[in-house]
Write an enzyme that holds these catalytic residues in place. Structure first.
Site, short mmCIF file in Angstrom:
data_model
loop_
_atom_site.label_atom_id
_atom_site.label_comp_id
_atom_site.label_asym_id
_atom_site.label_seq_id
_atom_site.Cartn_x
_atom_site.Cartn_y
_atom_site.Cartn_z
N LEU A 168 -1.92 -20.53 17.50
CA LEU A 168 -1.23 -20.57 18.79
C LEU A 168 0.26 -20.84 18.60
CD1 LEU A 168 -3.81 -22.62 20.92
CD2 LEU A 168 -3.70 -20.15 20.52
N ASP A 206 4.38 -32.51 7.46
CA ASP A 206 3.14 -33.14 7.87
C ASP A 206 3.52 -34.03 9.06
OD1 ASP A 206 0.97 -34.80 8.30
OD2 ASP A 206 0.76 -35.44 6.23
N SER A 256 -6.43 -30.13 25.29
CA SER A 256 -7.62 -29.32 25.08
C SER A 256 -8.56 -29.57 26.25
CB SER A 256 -8.31 -29.72 23.77
OG SER A 256 -9.62 -29.20 23.71
N TYR A 281 -11.48 -36.53 18.67
CA TYR A 281 -10.68 -35.39 19.13
C TYR A 281 -10.38 -35.51 20.63
CZ TYR A 281 -9.25 -30.52 19.84
OH TYR A 281 -8.56 -29.38 20.16
N PHE A 286 -10.01 -20.80 22.04
CA PHE A 286 -9.00 -19.78 21.77
C PHE A 286 -9.12 -19.34 20.31
CE2 PHE A 286 -7.10 -20.27 25.76
CZ PHE A 286 -6.07 -19.34 25.91
#
Length: 262
Positions: free
Chosen positions: A17, A59, A154, A167, A200
């Site tokens: 994305l 990172d 999300s 998550y 996605f």
């Protein structure tokens, strides 16, 4: 807000994305500063995009690495004269795991830390380090706008499945900080928008099995397919250009509401 002749910092910009967003903004005249761990891919992307692109190996869980990338971007901006117009905090990871497994073992704290450090801490750290260079940009347009912060949550932030505790926590936190961030930045003419995609096509979803992907697609109302990266990038572009999008979360999910389990 104008996209052309402005610099946009995109974390996770070398794949999925983030890469689609970089291509879309670049096609509309933007300068793109791409932050990612994949140095080989980053080098190839910059070679293909040309002088309006820079890559920094980063990172996002490493504060010093972000600082170096911001410093490099600021130095580049001084060369080009194209001010920072926004940040797209797209770097993210998913590491599924039940909070307590079949052996009665709790989810490791290292696993939780890994997800939170990239998805939440990395997002906030990138934003906070970029902001001092955005608040001093010359405001433009009738509203005196300086820029926009775009974060990625999300659908798991709202209806996470089994095994998504860490998550969902990270993405739920990103969603919940959107409004206070917009309020903090309102006096500077900087907006904050979060996009919450469902399934996605991305480097993260490439790791799931065809069976799991098919099950997730069945949970979507219409269209019954994974979203395309270009559709996400188009939403990013509209979030930049549409000044009334602020302090909000855009669900980009085909009316999908994830079931508790697959």
């Amino acid at each position: 807000m104008k996209i052309a002749n402005r610099t946009f910092i995109i974390s996770g910009g070398a794949s999925g994305l983030g890469l689609a967003t970089a291509h879309d903004l670049h096609a509309h005249g933007a300068y793109v500063s791409l932050l990612d761990l994949n140095a080989d891919a980053g080098s190839d992307i910059v070679s293909s995009l040309g002088p309006r692109a820079k890559f920094f190996e980063v990172d996002v869980s490493d504060t010093d690495a972000i600082a170096a990338a911001i410093a490099g971007t600021v130095a580049w901006v001084k060369e080009t004269g194209k001010p920072i117009g926004g940040v797209v905090a797209g770097a993210g990871v998913g590491l599924p795991g039940l909070i307590i497994d079949k052996k009665n073992e709790p989810l490791s704290i290292s696993s939780i830390d890994f997800v939170l450090n990239v998805n939440l801490r990395g997002t906030l750290d990138l934003i906070r380090q970029a902001l001092p260079h955005m608040t001093t940009v010359q405001p433009e347009g009738p509203d005196g706008e300086r820029g926009v912060i775009i974060m990625v949550a999300s659908s798991a932030a709202f209806d996470g499945q089994m095994g998504q505790v860490a998550y969902a926590a990270s993405k739920g936190a990103v969603a919940s900080l959107t409004l206070p961030l917009a309020r903090d930045l309102s006096k500077y003419g900087i907006r904050a928008v979060t996009i919450a995609p469902a399934l996605f096509e991305s480097s993260m979803t490439k790791m799931i099995s065809p069976k799991v992907k098919q099950s997730l697609e069945k949970a979507m109302e219409f269209p019954k397919r994974a979203g395309h990266a270009e559709e996400f990038a188009r939403t990013v572009r509209d979030s930049i250009e549409n000044g009334m999008l602020n302090g909000t979360i855009i669900r980009l999910d085909g009316a999908m509401r994830m079931p508790a389990r697959l």
